[in-house]
Enzyme design. Sequence first.
Site, PDB file in Angstrom:
ATOM      1  N   PHE A   9       0.816  -1.061   0.128  1.00  0.00           N
ATOM      2  CA  PHE A   9       0.049  -0.075  -0.082  1.00  0.00           C
ATOM      3  C   PHE A   9       0.834   1.173  -0.037  1.00  0.00           C
ATOM      4  O   PHE A   9       0.916   1.911  -0.798  1.00  0.00           O
ATOM      5  CB  PHE A   9      -1.083  -0.302   1.174  1.00  0.00           C
ATOM      6  CG  PHE A   9      -1.594   1.308   1.647  1.00  0.00           C
ATOM      7  CD1 PHE A   9      -2.119   2.056   0.657  1.00  0.00           C
ATOM      8  CD2 PHE A   9      -1.606   1.705   3.110  1.00  0.00           C
ATOM      9  CE1 PHE A   9      -2.735   3.423   1.267  1.00  0.00           C
ATOM     10  CE2 PHE A   9      -2.103   2.863   3.422  1.00  0.00           C
ATOM     11  CZ  PHE A   9      -2.753   3.473   2.579  1.00  0.00           C
ATOM     12  N   ASP A  60      10.064  -7.456  -2.900  1.00  0.00           N
ATOM     13  CA  ASP A  60       9.085  -7.727  -2.331  1.00  0.00           C
ATOM     14  C   ASP A  60       8.681  -9.096  -2.448  1.00  0.00           C
ATOM     15  O   ASP A  60       9.202  -9.604  -3.633  1.00  0.00           O
ATOM     16  CB  ASP A  60       7.613  -6.725  -2.917  1.00  0.00           C
ATOM     17  CG  ASP A  60       6.735  -6.736  -2.058  1.00  0.00           C
ATOM     18  OD1 ASP A  60       6.024  -7.619  -1.716  1.00  0.00           O
ATOM     19  OD2 ASP A  60       6.099  -5.453  -1.563  1.00  0.00           O
ATOM     20  N   GLY A 109       1.593  -7.573  -1.088  1.00  0.00           N
ATOM     21  CA  GLY A 109       1.889  -6.593  -1.960  1.00  0.00           C
ATOM     22  C   GLY A 109       1.319  -7.149  -3.513  1.00  0.00           C
ATOM     23  O   GLY A 109       0.976  -8.047  -3.527  1.00  0.00           O
ATOM     24  N   SER A 123      -0.148  -6.150  10.316  1.00  0.00           N
ATOM     25  CA  SER A 123      -1.404  -6.286  11.090  1.00  0.00           C
ATOM     26  C   SER A 123      -0.877  -6.573  12.616  1.00  0.00           C
ATOM     27  O   SER A 123      -0.128  -7.536  13.103  1.00  0.00           O
ATOM     28  CB  SER A 123      -2.186  -7.583  10.863  1.00  0.00           C
ATOM     29  OG  SER A 123      -2.898  -8.026  11.772  1.00  0.00           O
ATOM     30  N   TYR A 132       3.832  -6.333  17.702  1.00  0.00           N
ATOM     31  CA  TYR A 132       4.086  -5.328  16.477  1.00  0.00           C
ATOM     32  C   TYR A 132       4.825  -4.224  17.121  1.00  0.00           C
ATOM     33  O   TYR A 132       5.693  -3.545  16.506  1.00  0.00           O
ATOM     34  CB  TYR A 132       2.919  -5.169  15.649  1.00  0.00           C
ATOM     35  CG  TYR A 132       2.901  -4.166  14.861  1.00  0.00           C
ATOM     36  CD1 TYR A 132       3.399  -4.310  13.419  1.00  0.00           C
ATOM     37  CD2 TYR A 132       2.686  -2.938  15.003  1.00  0.00           C
ATOM     38  CE1 TYR A 132       3.527  -3.629  12.456  1.00  0.00           C
ATOM     39  CE2 TYR A 132       2.567  -1.824  14.144  1.00  0.00           C
ATOM     40  CZ  TYR A 132       2.986  -2.382  12.685  1.00  0.00           C
ATOM     41  OH  TYR A 132       2.949  -1.046  11.777  1.00  0.00           O
ATOM     42  N   VAL A 134      -2.278   5.236   8.705  1.00  0.00           N
ATOM     43  CA  VAL A 134      -2.494   5.646   7.073  1.00  0.00           C
ATOM     44  C   VAL A 134      -3.420   5.203   6.307  1.00  0.00           C
ATOM     45  O   VAL A 134      -3.863   4.075   6.620  1.00  0.00           O
ATOM     46  CB  VAL A 134      -0.998   5.027   6.691  1.00  0.00           C
ATOM     47  CG1 VAL A 134      -0.854   5.622   5.027  1.00  0.00           C
ATOM     48  CG2 VAL A 134       0.008   5.496   7.484  1.00  0.00           C
ATOM     49  N   VAL A 176      -8.914   0.198   9.077  1.00  0.00           N
ATOM     50  CA  VAL A 176     -10.361   0.360   9.268  1.00  0.00           C
ATOM     51  C   VAL A 176     -11.139   1.248   8.431  1.00  0.00           C
ATOM     52  O   VAL A 176     -12.216   0.762   8.037  1.00  0.00           O
ATOM     53  CB  VAL A 176     -10.692   0.966  10.931  1.00  0.00           C
ATOM     54  CG1 VAL A 176      -9.997   2.499  10.934  1.00  0.00           C
ATOM     55  CG2 VAL A 176     -11.960   1.069  11.149  1.00  0.00           C
ATOM     56  N   ARG A 216     -11.572  -4.850  20.379  1.00  0.00           N
ATOM     57  CA  ARG A 216     -10.396  -5.679  20.274  1.00  0.00           C
ATOM     58  C   ARG A 216      -9.505  -5.730  21.260  1.00  0.00           C
ATOM     59  O   ARG A 216      -9.217  -4.775  21.934  1.00  0.00           O
ATOM     60  CB  ARG A 216      -9.654  -4.872  18.879  1.00  0.00           C
ATOM     61  CG  ARG A 216      -8.465  -5.492  18.487  1.00  0.00           C
ATOM     62  CD  ARG A 216      -7.898  -4.817  17.541  1.00  0.00           C
ATOM     63  NE  ARG A 216      -8.299  -4.590  16.189  1.00  0.00           N
ATOM     64  CZ  ARG A 216      -7.771  -3.882  15.370  1.00  0.00           C
ATOM     65  NH1 ARG A 216      -6.944  -3.622  15.488  1.00  0.00           N
ATOM     66  NH2 ARG A 216      -8.590  -4.057  14.081  1.00  0.00           N
ATOM     67  N   ASP A 254      -6.625  -3.187  22.472  1.00  0.00           N
ATOM     68  CA  ASP A 254      -6.623  -1.785  21.477  1.00  0.00           C
ATOM     69  C   ASP A 254      -6.383  -0.846  22.008  1.00  0.00           C
ATOM     70  O   ASP A 254      -6.563  -0.640  23.355  1.00  0.00           O
ATOM     71  CB  ASP A 254      -8.243  -1.737  20.941  1.00  0.00           C
ATOM     72  CG  ASP A 254      -8.478  -0.961  19.864  1.00  0.00           C
ATOM     73  OD1 ASP A 254      -7.371  -0.769  18.909  1.00  0.00           O
ATOM     74  OD2 ASP A 254      -9.272  -0.167  19.909  1.00  0.00           O
TER      75      ASP A 254
END
Length: 327
Positions: free
Chosen positions: A19, A38, A43, A83, A145, A175, A187, A269, A272
């Site tokens: 993205f 990549d 992708g 993610s 993450y 983003v 989202v 979540r 979150d």
Amino acid sequence: MDSTTLRDRTVLVTGGAGFIGSHLVETLEAHNDVRVLDDFSTGDRTYLPDNVTVIEGDVRDPIALQEAARGVDVIFHQAAVVSVSQSVDEPRRTNRTNLDASLLVLEQARQEDARVVLASSAAIYGHPSELPVPESAATDPTSPYGVQKLALDQYARLYGELYNLPTVALRYFNVYGPRQRGPYSGVISTFLEQARADEPITIEGDGEQTRDFVHVSDVVRANLRAAVTDDVGEAYNIGTGTRTSILELAEFVRDATESTSPIVHREPRSGDIRHSGADVSKAARDLGFEPRVGLESGIASLADGGSLTPVSGTEPADSNTDRGTYS
Ligand code: NAD
Ligand code: UD1
């Protein structure tokens, strides 16, 4: 390298078919010899212009990385498993991509004497100790993450201090923009897909949680600036300074798509972040970074077919050619 201009440099974009990476590639290819490394795990090859050199390979593979980075002046390191929930499910696997491979990139940059601009994240702050959160705030990630991105961010600084490697870490907030899609994407793309399909818009929790949504064209401009700044060894928040609740976001999406999809609430979540918003004054001061695309116009543009065509009456959303950077 003479860091005053990016024009005519040879650059590598890891994760360049993704993205954010593909928008960066699209901007760079007009003025640069561009390579993309990549593995196409998320992708898409069709995002890439014909005149870039594509190395299909894994950023965790030192041989592939060596081939891709040979002779480059700048590496834009975007490849990652993005993610947050995948990192919770698979901390070791995501660590290999998000952290181990980032160390390989830094090592390869040392070999090539190349600058590295790295994709860090707002996730490093966890629940921010202050809002808007400055770069100097405490870091307390709530996911693997976030821990992986925090380590990447710190290694970037350390490689500058220990080995004199010019690095800049960009701490992206949330983003959004064209080409963001898939089950693990953000989202806004999820809500747009739901609204277009006349399906319920699914809010996790009460929807009062807030995020700082930044358009991908602004993120591209931040990367271009980071590639030439004298302020290396630094980390910068890349957001807008404006927080929007997920409930407000759902309404923006419904309005922009003229959808009658109901809004439904699900379980929140786990882990979150409640509120997230950037203090972007450091990026404004050092990089001359100023976000140009407002959230409502960015969503309207997406609902309108997803092109970067400016929405009338707003700042152009396709302010990609940053003349200052290429002069
Ligand atoms: P994306 O999933 O669209 O792009 C990631 C790209 O990396 C994809 O093209 C994927 O195929 C590639 N990739 C993944 N693992 C790879 C591997 N092992 N070897 C080679 N290529 C690999 O995600 P994105 O949203 O474009 O994210 C780009 C960067 O920005 C990531 O580092 C992400 O952590 C960071 N970031 C994104 C956001 C956001 O809101 N999207 C926010 C903060 C930080
Ligand atoms: C996002 C990025 C992450 C980045 C971080 C920085 C993605 C997939 N993740 O994480 O890489 O480091 O920003 O700030 O882009 N939500 C709903 N309904 C849905 C989907 C999400 O209510 O269908 C809610 C979530 O519970 C959360 C908010 O929307 O509260 C944002 O979620 P998401 O887009 O997944 O982003 P982050 O978790 O903030």
